[in-house]
Design an enzyme around this catalytic site. Structure first.
Site, short mmCIF file in Angstrom:
data_model
loop_
_atom_site.label_atom_id
_atom_site.label_comp_id
_atom_site.label_asym_id
_atom_site.label_seq_id
_atom_site.Cartn_x
_atom_site.Cartn_y
_atom_site.Cartn_z
N SER A 269 91.85 -1.29 -10.47
CA SER A 269 90.96 -2.21 -10.94
C SER A 269 91.48 -3.49 -11.11
O SER A 269 90.68 -4.60 -11.11
CB SER A 269 90.42 -1.85 -12.24
OG SER A 269 89.89 -0.23 -12.07
N GLU B 131 86.19 0.90 -3.82
CA GLU B 131 85.69 -0.32 -3.77
C GLU B 131 85.12 -0.87 -5.23
O GLU B 131 84.15 -1.51 -5.36
CB GLU B 131 84.84 -0.59 -2.69
CG GLU B 131 85.29 -0.31 -1.34
CD GLU B 131 84.49 -0.65 -0.22
OE1 GLU B 131 83.53 -1.39 -0.36
OE2 GLU B 131 84.54 -0.23 0.82
N GLY B 132 85.69 -0.39 -6.19
CA GLY B 132 85.57 -0.81 -7.69
C GLY B 132 84.69 0.28 -8.06
O GLY B 132 83.79 0.96 -7.91
N GLY C 111 72.59 28.20 -6.17
CA GLY C 111 73.16 29.09 -6.92
C GLY C 111 74.41 29.34 -6.29
O GLY C 111 75.20 28.37 -5.98
N GLY C 112 74.81 30.81 -6.22
CA GLY C 112 76.05 31.01 -5.70
C GLY C 112 76.60 30.59 -4.29
O GLY C 112 77.72 30.36 -4.00
N SER D 14 82.95 2.60 -11.10
CA SER D 14 81.66 2.38 -11.89
C SER D 14 81.75 1.67 -13.02
O SER D 14 81.11 0.82 -13.29
CB SER D 14 80.84 3.63 -12.24
OG SER D 14 80.45 4.44 -11.07
N GLU D 15 82.96 1.61 -13.68
CA GLU D 15 83.19 0.80 -14.86
C GLU D 15 83.44 -0.75 -14.44
O GLU D 15 83.04 -1.63 -15.08
CB GLU D 15 84.39 1.31 -15.73
CG GLU D 15 84.23 2.55 -16.25
CD GLU D 15 84.19 3.93 -15.32
OE1 GLU D 15 84.93 3.92 -14.26
OE2 GLU D 15 83.51 4.95 -15.60
N SER E 223 94.56 -2.32 -2.84
CA SER E 223 95.15 -1.83 -3.96
C SER E 223 96.55 -1.45 -3.73
O SER E 223 97.02 -1.31 -2.50
CB SER E 223 94.57 -0.11 -3.77
OG SER E 223 93.22 -0.57 -4.12
N ILE F 149 94.70 3.36 1.41
CA ILE F 149 94.25 2.55 2.37
C ILE F 149 93.46 3.46 3.42
O ILE F 149 93.85 4.41 4.16
CB ILE F 149 95.34 1.66 3.19
CG1 ILE F 149 96.19 1.13 2.31
CG2 ILE F 149 94.50 0.77 3.99
CD1 ILE F 149 95.36 -0.01 1.33
N1 CAA Z 1 82.88 -12.36 -5.69
C1 CAA Z 1 83.42 -13.60 -5.55
N2 CAA Z 1 84.34 -14.19 -6.12
C2 CAA Z 1 84.55 -13.47 -7.23
C3 CAA Z 1 84.29 -12.20 -7.49
C4 CAA Z 1 83.21 -11.77 -6.59
N3 CAA Z 1 82.75 -10.46 -7.18
N4 CAA Z 1 84.68 -11.85 -8.68
C5 CAA Z 1 85.61 -12.63 -8.97
N5 CAA Z 1 85.76 -13.78 -8.12
C6 CAA Z 1 86.47 -14.85 -7.98
C7 CAA Z 1 86.23 -15.78 -9.28
O1 CAA Z 1 84.93 -16.88 -9.07
C8 CAA Z 1 87.56 -16.65 -9.37
O2 CAA Z 1 87.72 -17.50 -8.35
P1 CAA Z 1 87.65 -19.27 -8.59
O3 CAA Z 1 88.54 -19.48 -10.11
O4 CAA Z 1 88.00 -19.95 -7.79
O5 CAA Z 1 86.15 -19.32 -9.24
C9 CAA Z 1 88.70 -15.49 -9.17
O6 CAA Z 1 87.83 -14.50 -8.48
C10 CAA Z 1 89.08 -14.79 -10.34
O7 CAA Z 1 87.80 -14.23 -11.00
P2 CAA Z 1 88.05 -13.43 -12.46
O8 CAA Z 1 88.83 -14.10 -13.43
O9 CAA Z 1 86.74 -12.89 -12.75
O10 CAA Z 1 88.94 -11.98 -11.98
P3 CAA Z 1 89.59 -10.78 -12.74
O11 CAA Z 1 90.98 -10.63 -12.65
O12 CAA Z 1 88.80 -10.80 -14.11
O13 CAA Z 1 88.82 -9.71 -11.87
C11 CAA Z 1 87.33 -7.93 -11.45
C12 CAA Z 1 87.70 -9.55 -11.76
C13 CAA Z 1 85.83 -7.86 -11.23
C14 CAA Z 1 87.73 -6.94 -12.45
C15 CAA Z 1 88.05 -7.46 -9.79
O14 CAA Z 1 89.65 -7.48 -10.25
C16 CAA Z 1 87.72 -6.44 -9.38
O15 CAA Z 1 86.56 -6.35 -8.59
N6 CAA Z 1 88.43 -5.28 -9.43
C17 CAA Z 1 88.26 -4.18 -8.94
C18 CAA Z 1 89.17 -4.17 -7.42
C19 CAA Z 1 88.39 -3.07 -6.29
O16 CAA Z 1 87.18 -2.80 -6.20
N7 CAA Z 1 89.28 -2.42 -5.57
C20 CAA Z 1 88.83 -1.47 -4.61
C21 CAA Z 1 90.04 -1.53 -3.52
S1 CAA Z 1 89.27 -1.78 -1.88
C22 CAA Z 1 88.90 -0.15 -1.38
O17 CAA Z 1 88.71 0.86 -2.20
C23 CAA Z 1 88.72 0.04 0.01
C24 CAA Z 1 88.52 1.35 0.66
O18 CAA Z 1 89.58 1.49 1.45
C25 CAA Z 1 87.37 2.03 0.68
#
Ligand code: CAA
Length: 380
Positions: free
Chosen positions: A132, A363-364, A339-340, A366-367, A126, A157
């Site tokens: 997202s 880690e993504g 409750g309270g 819900s949407e 991020s 992070i």
């Molecule tokens: N698993 C494996 N590969 C994947 C994948 C998955 N879940 N999703 C996409 N890919 C691959 C695709 O196959 C594609 O690769 P190839 O061309 O080689 O086949 C490539 O990635 C691009 O895929 P998309 O065109 O589908 O990508 P997109 O731009 O449309 O994005 C998304 C997809 C699902 C929206 C993605 O951007 C996403 O998951 N976003 C959320 C990010 C996230 O979870 N951030 C969390 C930050 S980390 C965190 O929170 C850690 C912490 O500290 C606790």
């Protein structure tokens, strides 16, 4: 599908529960209030083998399966969800990625001490403007001789100020979209690597969250993790596993909230009888119970698919989506039953409610999980 626990899994649950109840429980509220990173507890978790539970023993880990990993994160989070995410990030987002994509030299140097709990890891995807839409990242890496030079800022992070090893995503070619993303390993003491602001948070307050700044930070090309052309897919596939961890964290929060609500309902007397004998309270407990069981089975479905070598992308998204909603539901109802008393800090349920919210976000969101699930559904 057989949901019977093996002897090894039962023993692990008991070991983690004992550790969490004896060592984490008493100061959890205080750590939350003081936003204090639990250094000593993390060290102990390393000694107990909790930081690299699934890593192959030849690389210093416990060699256990993904259901066992879920049990670990659930039991930690049942008492203190901050410890749950610290362990989940190290196990899933760092050790799993290094074991799956690393060279033997990278495993020797980085994976082993991380799996043994001698070092702590962080995962850096991020950015201030990139959440997202993960592939739109702005941090850059460019080749210079035998090195990468990294510039940019990472945001939110987990383990950020405390870690020693960072998995960092940066783009070599913004015009290539996700194809430009590279995955690099950065050590804490690298010149040009700067720890930024530590965030003050609503929940999981004793876990550590910060920004990181890269100013001409130089790392060797040999610190590239996996196929350089596949950096974004590596980020996503690591998150598939991470989401099982966060789903398990959410499950643990839900169970902690349920247990607290059940115990309180049996003790609290109103209208001449314990409130557990009021149907209104029984119905809330029943709803919580059903959702907890459903969340657990969705998590074990994802875990089983992973361990059988099947695609588990949609399964882990389903588990995280549902478990996060379950954590929110159960924590909310636990406060209601108290409750309270649920609204003040003498009881842990207000902390569970604050901690639950993040499971719907990191880690993504819900949407995003719904996007992953619907894309999978529309494939067939
Ligand atoms: N698993 C494996 N590969 C994947 C994948 C998955 N879940 N999703 C996409 N890919 C691959 C695709 O196959 C594609 O690769 P190839 O061309 O080689 O086949 C490539 O990635 C691009 O895929 P998309 O065109 O589908 O990508 P997109 O731009 O449309 O994005 C998304 C997809 C699902 C929206 C993605 O951007 C996403 O998951 N976003 C959320 C990010 C996230 O979870 N951030 C969390 C930050 S980390 C965190 O929170 C850690 C912490 O500290 C606790």
């Amino acid at each position: 599908m057989d949901f019977t626990y093996s002897e090894e899994q039962e023993l692990l649950r008991q070991t983690v529960r004992d550790f969490a109840e004896k060592e984490l429980s008493k100061d959890a509220q205080q750590r939350d209030a003081e936003e204090k990173f639990p250094k000593e507890h993390v060290k102990k978790m390393g000694e107990l083998g909790f930081m690299g539970l699934q890593v192959d023993p030849s690389w210093g880990g416990g060699g256990m399966d993904t259901v066992a990993y879920s049990i670990l994160i659930e039991e930690l989070s049942r008492v203190d969800a901050s410890l749950g995410v610290i362990a989940s990030v190290n196990n899933s987002l760092v050790c799993y990625g290094l074991e799956k994509y690393g060279t033997d030299a990278q495993k020797e140097k980085y994976l082993k001490p991380l799996a043994q709990g001698m070092k702590l890891g962080a995962y850096c995807l991020s950015e201030p403007g990139t959440g997202s839409d993960a592939s739109a990242l702005q941090s850059t890496c460019s080749k210079d001789g035998d090195d990468w030079i990294i510039n940019g800022t990472k945001n939110f992070i987990t383990n950020g100020t405390q870690a020693n090893v960072y998995i960092v995503f940066a783009t070599e070619d913004k015009s290539a979209g996700y194809g430009g993303v590279r995955c690099l390993i950065v050590e804490r003491d690298t010149p040009g690597f700067i720890i930024g602001r530590k965030e003050k948070k609503l929940g999981i307050r004793s876990s550590d969250t910060c920004s990181l700044i890269f100013e001409n930070c130089r790392v060797p090309l040999t610190n590239t993790l996996g196929d350089p052309e596949k950096g974004f897919s590596i980020a996503m596939s690591i998150l598939n596993k991470g989401r099982i961890g966060i789903a398990s964290q959410a499950l643990g929060i839900a169970v902690g909230a349920f247990d607290a609500a059940r115990d309180y309902a049996k003790e609290r007397v109103q209208f001449g009888k314990p409130i557990a004998r009021q149907q209104a309270v029984q119905f809330m407990l029943a709803e919580m119970d059903v959702r907890i069981h459903a969340a657990r089975y969705l998590i074990y479905d994802a875990a089983n698919r992973k361990d059988r070598g099947l695609d588990f992308t949609a399964a882990s998204a389903r588990a995280k989506l549902f478990a996060a909603e379950t954590a929110m539901y159960c924590a909310d109802k636990a406060v209601q039953i108290h409750g309270g008393y649920g609204y003040i800090k003498d009881y842990p349920v207000e902390r569970f409610l604050r901690d639950a919210k993040i499971t719907e976000i990191y880690e993504g969101t819900s949407e995003i999980q719904k996007i992953v699930i619907s894309r999978n559904a529309l494939k067939s």
